[in-house]
Enzyme design. Structure first.
Site: not given
Ligand code: XMP
Length: 521
Positions: A63, A90-91, A178, A180, A237-241, A377
């Protein structure tokens, strides 16, 4: 966010507003663990006791704050009191150290980006499966743990972190780096090791992803009657499809998929989108509003202002169309990182104003339906595969909502849109011809705000400068410029300067994210 009980107790990620907080959640999900991800503010509001009642482990994220501001001491103290296994990152690592009696102060050397860490205790189970005691990890910190808390074991060090990793007892770990971030070696392995040490049960896969999306959809459309008409904002795009197909399959709604032709799409984008959705039995209505968009952008140069104007117009136009169709709701492909980056969750610093979030008030009474808002995603792609959407759509590279407008530095004009569209088509064609697209996250052209002299046919010309960007990334939070073969770059340069009038120079952008972003604006 994800409701669970009993066997399937999740990892709770407490997000202190760092850039990578939600990536932690994503990594655990990839590893098959359930995750609840909550901003620190929400934890404070709801009470640590309440939110930790059903969790198997707690991760404290990074953070922007400093531990000396003592903003989160009460949260950390309360979690420590529960005795639940913890991992500080980290933080979060610094917070743990401070609250357990260690000393945190300015790092002897602030560390940003790839950093070498030396592991002192390779036999600790947190490093199981590591094949080296020197690893390259992603750091981003000004403060550091200088003295470990009493009884803590220092597990790793780096030049700027005398306590780069620590264990306190056998239930609490902290790492300064990090894990991640995909650039951290053995990052996912470290998270998995911690989950295993902490006895966290697994339980996140295809059916959970589908359930979460369907459950979200059902909750969001609860106020609509079966058969109610809604608009689905299809961008190609992928998401809206995926959002559109999901809603078609799992609701009784009367869905009208609408693609706004705002005149800022890459070459061939609209045609390809219509064809692809037709192959899924979905007929898209294309509405040409390009004149309105280009007129509204006249004279605007500030990137955030351009985004806002496009965003506002986008929603106004959708609303107008929704009214025409007498629609009651609006389906959007918003995914989790959009929610985070737009500051949609309290506590995350705002980065860019994305077009597909915000301006809800402009939707005047339309119910906003975002079934993918809790998904990442790759989960959206997995969901898309489950729904039978072909890979040609699922693997499409992302194009930002404002399209080419944010790939033209400064004022957007019809002429400039044409220049960048042609240059961009060449970049994509050459990369496709060389079969390089698979390793790339995004590749495109930018029309820079500079001009440069060139000689074309014995005549000096003061023309446009095109930048080419091609990046490798796994989630767009971080990225690296692709090492494209020189011949490929040369071919792109030759074709752009030859085929696109007005361009005198072509540059290749070498910058990583961070410090740069993927887009130029
Ligand atoms: P940056 O430039 O922030 O981009 O590194 C990260 C990812 O987000 C996309 N992007 C956007 N998408 N509206 C969008 O829908 C936007 O305004 C926007 N800006 C950036 C970018 O293409 C990359 O994939």
């Amino acid at each position: 966010m994800v409701k669970t009980s009993g066997e399937n107790r999740p990892v709770l990620v407490i997000d202190f507003g760092g850039q990578y907080g939600h990536l932690i959640a994503r990594r655990f999900r990839e590893l098959g663990y359930r995750v609840t991800h909550l901003p620190a503010k929400t934890v404070k509001g709801a009470g640590v006791r309440e939110v930790t009642a059903e969790v198997a482990g707690v991760v404290l994220s990074g953070g922007p704050a400093s531990v000396w501001e003592s903003m989160h001491d009460d949260i950390v103290r309360a979690v420590l009191n529960t005795g639940i296994p913890m991992l500080g990152i980290c933080y979060g690592h610094q917070l743990l150290a401070k609250m357990l009696g260690g000393r945190v102060s300015k790092a002897p050397k602030p560390e940003f980006g790839p950093t070498e860490v030396r592991i002192l205790r390779p036999e600790d189970p947190i490093f199981k499966g590591f094949h080296s005691d020197r690893i390259l990890v992603w750091m981003s910190h000004n403060d550091a743990v200088i003295t470990p808390p009493p009884g803590a074991e220092v597990l790793a060090v780096s030049e700027g972190s005398p306590v780069a990793a620590m264990r306190v007892g056998d239930r609490i770990y902290g790492v300064q780096w990090h894990p991640e971030v995909s650039h951290s070696q053995y990052g996912s392995r470290l998270l998995m090791n911690w989950a295993e040490i902490s006895g966290i049960p697994r339980g996140w896969g295809e059916s959970e992803i589908l359930n979460l999306a369907v459950q979200t959809l059902k909750e969001q459309i609860a106020g609509l009657e079966g058969g109610a008409r809604v608009i689905s904002a299809v961008s190609g795009g992928v998401d809206s499809t995926v959002a559109t197909v999901l809603a078609e399959k799992y609701s009784e709604l009367d869905i009208i998929p609408v693609l706004l032709e705002h005149g800022l799409h890459p070459a061939g984008w609209v045609e390809d989108t219509v064809d692809a959705l037709r192959s899924l039995g979905i007929e898209v209505v294309v509405v040409d509003v390009s004149d309105r968009f280009l007129d509204a952008l006249k004279g605007l140069t500030d990137p955030e202002v351009k985004r806002k104007v496009i965003s506002r117009l986008y929603f106004d136009e959708l609303h107008r169309i929704a009214k025409e169709y007498n629609a009651k709701g609006l389906i959007q492909g918003t995914i989790y990182p959009d929610v985070i980056e737009s500051g949609g969750l309290p506590g995350a610093d705002r980065i860019k104003t994305h077009h597909n979030i915000g301006h809800r008030e402009a939707a005047h009474g339309l119910i906003i339906i975002e079934p993918l808002r809790w998904l990442y995603k790759d989960e959206v792609r997995r969901l898309g595969r489950m729904l039978g959407i072909p890979d040609s759509i699922l693997n499409r590279q992302p194009v930002p909502g404002p399209g080419l407008a944010v790939r033209i530095e400064g004022e957007v004009t019809r002429e400039k849109v044409e220049v960048v569209r042609r240059a961009d088509a060449i970049v994509r064609e050459v990369i496709r011809n060389h079969k390089l697209e698979e390793g790339l996250w995004q590749y495109f052209a930018i029309l820079t705000g500079s001009r440069a002299t060139g000689v074309k046919g014995d005549r000096r010309e003061y023309g446009y400068v095109i930048a080419v960007r091609a990046v490798e990334s796994s989630e767009a939070m971080t990225a690296r410029a692709a090492r494209l073969p020189w011949e490929v770059l040369e071919e792109i340069m030759v074709r752009i300067t030859r085929e696109v009038p007005g361009v005198t120079r072509v540059l290749y952008d070498l910058t990583s994210k961070p410090p740069a972003t993927i887009e130029w604006e």
